[in-house]
Design an enzyme around this catalytic site. Structure first.
Site, PDB file in Angstrom:
ATOM      1  N   LYS B  58       0.854  -1.195   0.000  1.00 45.09           N
ATOM      2  CA  LYS B  58       0.000   0.000   0.000  1.00 45.09           C
ATOM      3  C   LYS B  58       0.885   1.239   0.000  1.00 45.09           C
ATOM      4  CE  LYS B  58      -3.956   1.969   2.586  1.00 45.09           C
ATOM      5  NZ  LYS B  58      -4.863   1.792   3.743  1.00 45.09           N
ATOM      6  N   SER B 133      -9.855   1.715   2.685  1.00 47.71           N
ATOM      7  CA  SER B 133      -8.965   2.464   1.821  1.00 47.71           C
ATOM      8  C   SER B 133      -7.901   1.619   1.124  1.00 47.71           C
ATOM      9  CB  SER B 133      -8.254   3.535   2.643  1.00 47.71           C
ATOM     10  OG  SER B 133      -7.386   2.944   3.598  1.00 47.71           O
ATOM     11  N   SER B 157     -10.075  -0.376   7.049  1.00 47.87           N
ATOM     12  CA  SER B 157      -9.456  -0.243   5.724  1.00 47.87           C
ATOM     13  C   SER B 157      -8.742  -1.478   5.191  1.00 47.87           C
ATOM     14  CB  SER B 157      -8.484   0.935   5.709  1.00 47.87           C
ATOM     15  OG  SER B 157      -9.197   2.139   5.590  1.00 47.87           O
TER      16      SER B 157
END
EC number: 6.3.5.7
Lengths: 444, 452
Positions: B58, B133, B157
């Site tokens: 990420k 997210s 997330s």
């Protein structure tokens, strides 16, 4: 002079002091960079943490916490068993994270006190831990930042508004400087910025007990004497303004030593809302009784304790003891010299006298040299009673005022007679014998 | 054998048995990224040289020498000089970063649509969001563009996008995994964790990345329970089902999938017990105050002076949270907002402590849905932030409590994946993983692959 003026004032000053001191830890408060930044090449003692790079986190330096506790305990504070770091949010180019890690609602130490020489107590509101900012440097048109200082451990000591004179502020600040050096937690050098003073000062009508509705903050003042001057100037300025009926407001002012005036730096409307909240990157700081005991056991002798010891055990006068304990280095020198001197039948008083009155440079004169010179001089000392007696009689006839003063109870007056005899002997008479003899002669 | 079908454990075994080489492995994944990333937008940037088992990271994890944007235009072009601890640890395990995955800007969002680099698309239906997210991280795993990936879970997330995109996502306990080098959203809530093709992979990755590093003061030295002991079935296990997780707002089709999963758990020997977590309804409100307060402070360093671009590059959602948080912390409002929210957080923590309390007959784990719905249409909730916030209603409470949780494939509703959430007491990832693994071994949901 300030006190003479104060008598004519209708207002009495209310002064509180904030002192910041940089700790001499090996590494910074929240990272492993070396904390010693003085005269180092800019931005060489930095890492992602103290540069505030994205993703970097603070990690607590226990050495700094211990030193903060040491200061707190020396000032007789209560140590909080649970305290917290908090974020103080504001923007400034020397503050890379956009907030300073400090303490606000939960300081490490609170409710301490320090006694001044006249017996007044200065109440300490708090002793808390925080981090220093980077340093802005102005180079012509440009302003550049050096982050070597960013994250250096800083301890803030805040008093209650207990001062009423600039002299008391000076004494307090100097005592704290001396304390930091005794505790070996900081060089506490004002010029280098190891130690920084801020005073809050306002005036209230004499007799009023509640605090005034405004206060003026004196900031960025880097010497004791400037602070004293700035406070005195403010007392005069504010009292004149109040006299004129001006409503004074919250303000930050600095000191201009060329013009000898304070000048406004920031008005209340520009005051920050720091939006303090608990620093979520750090756990609560838990301090156990064991830790406190441990730190107490490591507490070195403090200046007042040392003074008491010199007076009681070695027979040194209070005023001499104060000077001898000014710093730990001088005290150590004196005590080592005394140890050697006693073996040579030289009294601690003589050693003190030598250091204090003859201006011995303790950096350059070894203890052995000092004691040897005392031993040699002793052989030249005149201790012959009869010689001294005749000088003493002369001194008594020549100084009728001192004699009558002495007889009226001013025991100190005898010192001017001793001085007179010493001059006659060209400094060779044994001052103790002179004094004893004079006392005997005057007793009749 | 299709190399990119294998999970991490099988990949390691195949490499050990020399069934294929590391070059063949990285080649196979690079090939798929070339083929599918254009459409799915799972990666913001790709690494030119991959020297190890391909992991998608990420874009909030700092990677030395590799652009790290946190999904924000403000950090476009920012190349960190250091690796996040988690990345550093993976590099010592013969893992190589194949690319930096897309995400909502500074991890703020539940759909991936707040990314400054475009939305990641759900591999099961490209007109749908992937969840967020950690959007790119779940898409990359679901579409076999990497062996596993790293995400961060602040209010859901990792779990929520794992649910919407049909992969395994583990949110470790707060403090189990170091946050050092992870660009923060909310420091008291952020939990880095693995997104994987199987539960056993999540176990393996957690073992690699967890434990204190001397850089995150909130990362605790709590030993992971023996990783080899796995349950055969769930006999004697008490599973709590909170009534607050099955209220109004839960899509009926999602509900029936979850009820089916609970029935399966019962068949496997677990005792199902109805429980209550009474403060659940206050979780979202408290979360948005605490999180945005921390956000407002954490993002102050992005001042456009020393790195990154100017602040007009912040997206709408980021600006919204900075303002919300700044307000909550302001003098005169602190007690009414921040402080009150902090108290609610304590109550929510207590809800879980009581539910798990063995001395009062508490349960071992809690199960329920991850998200009230399956993946929604791209653009559907973008103009209604509140509806978007409410999609985190089942994940936020565990975040506030700091406890571990997992989302694993639990079935499908209208051909879209539905994740089953399993929560356990603080630092009991072993329980989460054990129960999840028994469920996984006795179902086939995880074997399904999206048709790209």
């Amino acid at each position: 002079m300030a006190q003479g003026e104060a008598k004519t004032l209708k207002y009495s000053p209310v002064i509180g002091l904030e002192i910041h001191v940089e700790l001499n830890t090996k590494t910074k408060m929240f990272c492993r960079c070396l904390a010693d930044y003085f005269a180092k090449k800019p931005n060489t003692h930095t890492c992602p943490v103290c540069l505030g790079l994205p993703g970097a986190l603070p990690y607590i330096n226990q050495e700094a916490i211990n030193k903060c506790l040491l200061i707190g305990l020396a000032l007789e504070c209560q140590v909080s068993s649970e305290s917290r770091f908090e974020r103080k949010n504001y923007f400034y180019p020397d503050l890379p994270k956009g907030y300073q890690i400090s303490q606000y609602r939960w300081p490490l130490c609170k409710n301490g006190k320090l006694k001044l020489s006249d017996g007044t107590i200065v109440n300490i509101n708090r002793v808390h831990q925080e981090e220093d900012t980077g340093k802005l440097m102005h180079q012509g048109e440009d302003t550049v930042v050096d982050f070597n200082r960013s994250g250096v451990p800083l301890v803030e000591i805040v008093t209650e508004p207990d001062f009423t004179t600039s002299e008391a502020v000076r004494e307090y600040a100097k005592s704290l400087q001396q304390l930091f050096r005794y505790l070996k937690v900081s060089n506490a050098d004002m010029e280098r910025g190891d130690m920084r003073l801020e005073a809050n000062i306002s005036l209230r009508p004499e007799g009023q007990t509640e605090l005034p509705a405004y206060r003026v903050e004196l900031k960025n003042i880097n010497s004791f004497s400037f602070m004293v001057k700035a406070i005195e100037y403010e007392i005069k300025r504010q009292s004149e303004e109040l006299e004129k009926g001006t409503k004074l407001t919250q303000q930050t002012r600095g000191w201009d030593d060329n013009k000898k005036v304070t000048y406004p730096q920031r008005e209340k409307e520009e005051a920050h809302d720091y939006r303090y909240f608990p620093e979520p990157d750090l756990p609560e700081i838990m301090i156990s009784m064991n830790q406190i005991d441990q730190i107490k056991s490591e507490m070195p002798e403090l200046p007042l304790q040392a003074q008491k010891r010199l007076v009681e055990k070695l027979g040194i006068t209070v005023s001499d003891a104060q000077i001898l304990t000014e710093n730990a280095e001088k005290l150590t020198y004196f005590e080592e010299a005394v140890e050697l001197a006693i073996a040579e039948q030289v009294s601690p008083k003589q050693v003190a006298n030598e250091i204090l009155n003859r201006g011995v440079d303790i950096q350059k004169t070894s203890i052995i040299e000092l004691v040897n010179s005392l031993v040699q001089r002793r052989s030249a000392v005149i201790s012959d009673d009869e010689t001294i007696r005749s000088w003493a009689k002369e001194a008594i006839t020549e100084n009728p005022q001192a004699v009558s003063d002495y007889k009226n109870g001013k025991t100190n007056a005898i010192m001017s007679l001793v001085g007179s005899v010493m001059r006659k002997s060209q400094g060779r008479a044994d001052a103790n014998i002179v004094k004893q003899l004079l006392e005997k002669l005057l007793y009749v | 054998m299709n190399i990119s079908d294998l999970d991490l454990i099988d990949t390691i075994n195949a490499l050990d048995n020399k069934q294929f080489s590391l070059n063949e492995l990285t080649g196979a994944y690079s090939e798929r990224i070339k083929k599918y990333n254009g459409e799915l937008n799972a990666f913001i940037s790709e690494n030119e040289v991959v020297d190890g088992i391909p992991v998608g990271v990420k874009d909030v994890f700092c990677t030395a020498g590799l652009q790290t944007t946190a999904g924000s235009k403000i950090l476009e072009g920012f190349i960190p000089p250091y690796n996040a601890t988690v990345v550093e640890r993976l590099l010592t395990k013969d893992v190589g970063v194949i690319g930096k995955t897309n995400c909502d800007e500074f991890a703020m969002g539940s759909s991936g649509e707040n990314s400054g680099f475009g939305v990641s698309k759900n591999p099961w239906d490209k007109s749908k969001v992937s969840g967020g997210s950690s959007s790119g991280s779940v898409v990359a795993v679901a579409a076999d563009l990497c062996v596993f990936s790293l995400g961060t879970d602040t209010g859901g997330s990792i779990r929520q996008p794992a649910s919407l995109s049909g992969v395994v996502g583990l949110k470790p306990s707060y403090g189990r995994v170091s946050r050092y080098g992870v660009i923060p959203m909310a420091s008291s809530l952020d939990c880095p964790g693995p997104i994987t093709k199987s539960v056993r992979d999540a176990r393996q990755v957690l073992q690699w990345i967890s434990g204190p590093d001397g850089y995150d003061s909130n990362c605790f030295n709590s030993k992971l329970k023996d990783q080899s002991s796995k349950l055969e079935n769930l006999k004697g296990l008490k599973i709590g089902v909170p009534k607050e997780y099955f209220g109004k707002g839960l899509n009926p089709e999602v509900e029936s999938v979850i009820q089916g999963a609970i029935k399966k758990l019962a068949e496997l020997g677990a005792k199902i017990i109805d429980i209550s977590l009474p403060h659940t309804e206050y979780a979202i409100a408290a979360y948005y105050i605490l999180m945005s307060s921390e956000v407002s402070s954490n993002l102050a360093r992005f001042d456009g002076i020393r790195f990154g671009k100017t602040r007009d590059n912040f997206g709408m959602e980021v600006k919204r949270r900075i303002m919300l948080g700044t307000f909550s912390l302001s003098s005169g409002y602190y007690d009414d907002y921040f402080n009150k929210a902090a108290k609610v957080r304590t109550l929510i923590k207590k809800d879980f402590e009581e539910a798990f309390n063995p001395s009062t007959g508490g349960v071992d784990v809690i199960v329920g849905p991850v998200s009230p719905t399956t993946a929604w249409n791209i653009g559907e909730k973008i103009s209604d932030p509140l509806a978007m916030y409410l999609s985190d209603i089942y994940t936020v409470p565990a975040s506030l409590a700091g406890i571990p949780g997992i989302s694993l494939p639990g079935g499908y509703a209208n051909e879209l994946p539905v994740g089953l959430q399993i929560l356990a007491p603080y630092m009991r990832e072993d329980l989460v993983l054990d129960v999840a693994e028994v469920y996984e071994q006795n179902t086939n949901w995880h074997k399904e692959k999206p048709r790209l």
